[in-house]
Design a protein around this motif. Structure first.
Motif, mmCIF file in Angstrom:
data_model
loop_
_atom_site.group_PDB
_atom_site.id
_atom_site.type_symbol
_atom_site.label_atom_id
_atom_site.label_comp_id
_atom_site.label_asym_id
_atom_site.label_seq_id
_atom_site.Cartn_x
_atom_site.Cartn_y
_atom_site.Cartn_z
ATOM 1 N N UNK A 1 0.848 -1.188 0.000
ATOM 2 C CA UNK A 1 0.000 0.000 0.000
ATOM 3 C C UNK A 1 0.889 1.246 0.000
ATOM 4 N N UNK A 2 0.496 2.235 -0.797
ATOM 5 C CA UNK A 2 1.322 3.431 -0.921
ATOM 6 C C UNK A 2 1.532 4.163 0.385
ATOM 7 N N UNK A 3 0.450 4.439 1.098
ATOM 8 C CA UNK A 3 0.549 5.171 2.359
ATOM 9 C C UNK A 3 1.397 4.400 3.363
ATOM 10 N N UNK A 4 1.073 3.121 3.572
ATOM 11 C CA UNK A 4 1.798 2.301 4.535
ATOM 12 C C UNK A 4 3.277 2.216 4.188
ATOM 13 N N UNK A 5 3.554 2.080 2.897
ATOM 14 C CA UNK A 5 4.941 1.953 2.456
ATOM 15 C C UNK A 5 5.748 3.195 2.801
ATOM 16 N N UNK A 6 5.193 4.365 2.527
ATOM 17 C CA UNK A 6 5.949 5.597 2.754
ATOM 18 C C UNK A 6 6.099 5.921 4.237
ATOM 19 N N UNK A 7 5.085 5.576 5.041
ATOM 20 C CA UNK A 7 5.210 5.772 6.482
ATOM 21 C C UNK A 7 6.242 4.804 7.054
ATOM 22 N N UNK A 8 6.245 3.571 6.537
ATOM 23 C CA UNK A 8 7.130 2.534 7.074
ATOM 24 C C UNK A 8 8.549 2.627 6.557
ATOM 25 N N UNK A 9 8.746 3.199 5.370
ATOM 26 C CA UNK A 9 10.065 3.182 4.725
ATOM 27 C C UNK A 9 11.197 3.678 5.626
ATOM 28 N N UNK A 10 11.067 4.824 6.277
ATOM 29 C CA UNK A 10 12.208 5.277 7.092
ATOM 30 C C UNK A 10 12.611 4.278 8.162
ATOM 31 N N UNK A 11 11.653 3.767 8.936
ATOM 32 C CA UNK A 11 11.999 2.844 10.011
ATOM 33 C C UNK A 11 12.489 1.500 9.532
ATOM 34 N N UNK A 12 11.927 1.002 8.428
ATOM 35 C CA UNK A 12 12.318 -0.317 7.925
ATOM 36 C C UNK A 12 13.704 -0.328 7.305
ATOM 37 N N UNK A 13 14.135 0.799 6.759
ATOM 38 C CA UNK A 13 15.357 0.775 5.952
ATOM 39 C C UNK A 13 16.485 1.687 6.430
ATOM 40 N N UNK A 14 16.187 2.809 7.041
ATOM 41 C CA UNK A 14 17.232 3.810 7.276
ATOM 42 C C UNK A 14 18.072 3.569 8.525
ATOM 43 N N UNK A 15 17.486 3.297 9.696
ATOM 44 C CA UNK A 15 18.348 3.011 10.850
ATOM 45 C C UNK A 15 19.237 1.792 10.642
ATOM 46 N N UNK A 16 18.780 0.859 9.795
ATOM 47 C CA UNK A 16 19.552 -0.361 9.534
ATOM 48 C C UNK A 16 20.476 -0.231 8.323
ATOM 49 N N UNK A 17 20.549 0.949 7.736
ATOM 50 C CA UNK A 17 21.494 1.185 6.646
ATOM 51 C C UNK A 17 21.126 0.565 5.316
ATOM 52 N N UNK A 18 19.852 0.219 5.113
ATOM 53 C CA UNK A 18 19.431 -0.378 3.842
ATOM 54 C C UNK A 18 19.080 0.730 2.849
ATOM 55 N N UNK A 19 20.057 1.522 2.513
ATOM 56 C CA UNK A 19 19.806 2.682 1.656
ATOM 57 C C UNK A 19 19.437 2.279 0.229
ATOM 58 N N UNK A 20 20.051 1.217 -0.273
ATOM 59 C CA UNK A 20 19.719 0.765 -1.631
ATOM 60 C C UNK A 20 18.283 0.299 -1.709
#
Length: 676
Positions: free
Chosen positions: A309-328
């Motif tokens: 889902x677009x909304x869920x994806x964009x809200x979740x993206x920072x927490x799912x990928x950025x603190x863990x360094x999954x920038x790609x």
């Protein structure tokens, strides 16, 4: 590691409420309860994503397992039939642990058998391994065998199977491999194995009952088909192996697959920015929501039944990928959705059957801009944002100014107005037939907060890219929105913000106002921001998140029970949402100046969710909880934005490990952890 001992495993009330989940990076999964008693139509050992990340089919529902010791039979399985649970193999279950995947230890007359279940990443394949761990049987048995009966469903994962004449029972055999294709239009199921014998059975097992579906007011009965049974000699070989897959696999590689999966998951733990069990558990969970779509990455909103889902994806993206360094991965997700922008809007979701995406979301495009800001703050990837995103963002703003789908446009106040009868556009989007449960047409408060935040981000980007005319334009638009917002939305009587302004303002106390404080760019002066946080804390804060409506409101619904109409009626009228604890804590720490005391309080607020990881969906955070105490977990057992926002706020705000965000107008927090 999550470990549950015999007292929990043998409790027929507690055990079925604890569910495990394995995912494959494609949208497919395997899942059941800790005792193997399927309580949902979504439970299965192989739920394959045939059109990643959707098109999900329950192929292999479960395995019926029986141990034979000198001819004596011991059933390890458990099923609910009308009026009875049979067999009751959980009585032999000594321990269940998640380490890193589900591991079951059975003890039968001094003999310990360990079973592990995991999926092969990037494949619709599940590996089930049985290992004779110890043999302390007092009689030194001469014969020990294991008999496995696969039970197959072959159906769309929202449905159920019933005995029918169209089912093709044929089994194709070759050494170490058995294959079935019950319906020509569905993929084949291949079971690689190291059994000493395969015997065709062609039996229907009828009237399985799924308690969770009954509670949800849905079809809760199913028939399953057993095409054959497999026999393993545990004295000849101490390990029995099965690979259930849509591909033809070699069972000799099962141990190699296991080691590869352990290695992959260790990397997820290493990626955790904090070496404590809470952060590492959340980091491990976050990896399970990141899946493939058409060569790029996207986010499954929740398991078992949501897609991307677009909304869920964009809200979740920072927490799912950025603190863990999954920038790609973050960059790939942003690129995926950038391809699907239509008239300034992001898809609300991609349908399971692959139809045209739906665009009925007012906020997804604005969260898209915020997600890109967070990505830029962490990765510093200015070139990607400039070349691939900035033109799209400018087009999004332009469409919102002149008007796009569903009456969405900027009015004379400089704020966003929207709405058409019968259409739900905000995250409070429950709808039953023609009944929009929470109609929020007009000017919803969080949309204005997101709109202002997006304008400030665009002003900053335009400045970086030397687009001076655009910078001035965005600056002016933001200033107008700021003035209008404080004039229209401040509820002086209650000391907080109206939820919606649409002619007359809606004074319902809802959590949506917290975003006017938590987002990086806020329109509220400090005194008003503090008052909003205090009001939300007083009326909405629970141990597991924020209620969607204050209990004092006549429309409040504290229980989330019954059929779809009853549940959807409560979904945003009191139900607790754990993901909202993220923006609440961000706002709380912000208005308290990032103090040590505030961070310690926030840490304490997260403690119940740390304990929750060993309940419901093991290792995950549930989608929702009931508004009334004791706040029973409900909805999806594993929700992307729940995990993401708790991980983000724990790392960034509680522990203070933030990137240098001064260029984005954000303060840099202390890196010292709060005192215990």
């Amino acid at each position: 590691m999550i470990q549950l001992k015999r007292e929990t495993c043998s409790d027929l009330e507690a055990a079925p409420r604890r569910e495990w989940l394995e995912t494959n990076g494609l949208g497919g999964f395997a899942s059941s309860t800790i005792i193997g008693l399927n309580t949902r139509r979504y439970h299965g050992l192989l739920v394959a994503a045939t059109k990643p990340p959707v098109g999900r089919l329950v192929l292999l529902s479960k395995l019926e397992e029986t141990v034979f010791i000198d001819g004596k039979r011991f059933d390890l399985s458990a099923n609910r039939y009308p009026g009875i649970v049979h067999p009751q193999g959980f009585r032999y279950l000594k321990e269940f642990r998640l380490d890193p995947f589900p591991v079951f230890t059975y003890e039968v007359e001094g003999i310990e058998i360990m079973k592990s279940v995991f999926m092969i990443h990037g494949e619709n394949s599940t590996v089930i391994l049985y290992h004779l761990r110890t043999n302390n049987h007092p009689g030194s048995p001469k014969n020990m065998g294991l008999e496995i009966r696969p039970l197959v469903a072959f159906r769309e994962y929202h449905g159920t199977t019933h005995e029918n004449g169209a089912f093709n029972p044929a089994v194709r055999e070759r050494p170490g491999l058995a294959s079935v294709t019950p319906y020509d239009e569905l993929p084949s199921l291949h079971l690689a194995h190291n059994a000493i014998e395969l015997r065709k059975t062609s039996d229907w097992y009828r009237n399985f009952e799924y308690d969770a579906e009954r509670e949800r007011g849905l079809d809760c009965s199913e028939d399953l088909f057993s095409p054959f049974l497999l026999r393993f000699d545990l004295r000849l070989r101490r390990q029995a192996s099965i690979i259930a897959s849509t591909e033809q696999r070699d069972v000799a590689q099962a141990v190699e697959y296991r080691q590869a999966e352990i290695t992959r998951r260790r990397k997820a733990l290493v990626a955790s920015p904090i070496e404590d069990s809470f952060a590492q558990s959340l980091a491990a969970a976050s990896d399970q929501y990141l899946v493939s779509r058409s060569g790029e990455k996207t986010v499954i909103a929740g398991y078992h039944w949501f897609g991307d889902w677009g909304r869920d994806t964009m809200i979740a993206l920072p927490g799912l990928t950025l603190p863990t360094g999954k920038y790609e991965v973050a960059r790939s997700i942003l690129r995926t959705f950038a391809k699907h922008v239509d008239q300034g809007m992001l898809p609300n979701h991609f349908p399971d059957a692959g139809e045209t995406p739906e665009y009925n979301t007012l906020d997804a495009a604005l969260w898209f801009i915020e997600a890109a800001r967070a990505y830029l703050a962490y990765a510093g990837d200015l070139e990607f944002v400039r070349d691939e995103l900035y033109p799209i963002f400018a087009d999004i703003i332009s469409w919102h100014v002149r008007g796009t789908h569903y009456g969405i446009k900027v009015d004379d106040s400089g704020l966003l107005v929207s709405g058409e009868p019968g259409v739900q556009l905000t995250w409070m989007d429950a709808k039953v037939g023609d009944w929009v449960v929470t109609p929020r047409g007009g000017k919803p408060v969080e949309i204005q907060a997101l709109w202002y935040n997006a304008l400030c981000i665009m002003e900053d980007l335009a400045s970086r890219f030397g687009d001076e005319a655009a910078r001035k334009r965005y600056h002016h638009m933001a200033a107008v929105a700021d003035w209008s917002f404080n004039q229209l939305f401040w509820n002086e009587d209650l000391g907080c913000l109206y939820d919606v302004v649409n002619g007359g303002p809606d004074s319902s106390i809802r959590p949506n106002q917290i975003f006017a404080v938590s987002l990086p760019h806020s329109m509220l002066p400090r005194d008003r921001a503090r008052s909003v946080v205090e009001k939300v804390e007083k009326h909405l804060l629970t141990p597991f998140g924020l209620r969607s409506l204050a209990p004092s409101d006549p429309q409040y619904r504290g229980c989330y029970t019954g059929g779809p109409t009853d549940r959807d009626g409560a979904y945003h009228r009191g139900t607790v949402w754990s993901w909202l604890l993220g923006p609440f804590i961000t706002a709380y720490i912000k208005v308290n100046g990032g103090s040590e005391e505030a961070r310690c309080q926030a840490h304490a607020w997260l403690s119940p969710l740390e304990s929750h990881l060993a309940e419901a969906g093991l290792g995950h955070v549930s989608e929702i909880f009931e508004g009334d105490a004791p706040h029973r977990p409900c909805g999806c057992i594993a929700q992307a934005w729940s995990v993401a926002e708790i991980l983000r706020v724990y790392v960034e705000d509680v522990r203070g490990l933030r990137p240098d965000m001064r260029q984005s107008g954000l303060p840099v927090q202390s890196k010292n952890p709060p005192s215990p």
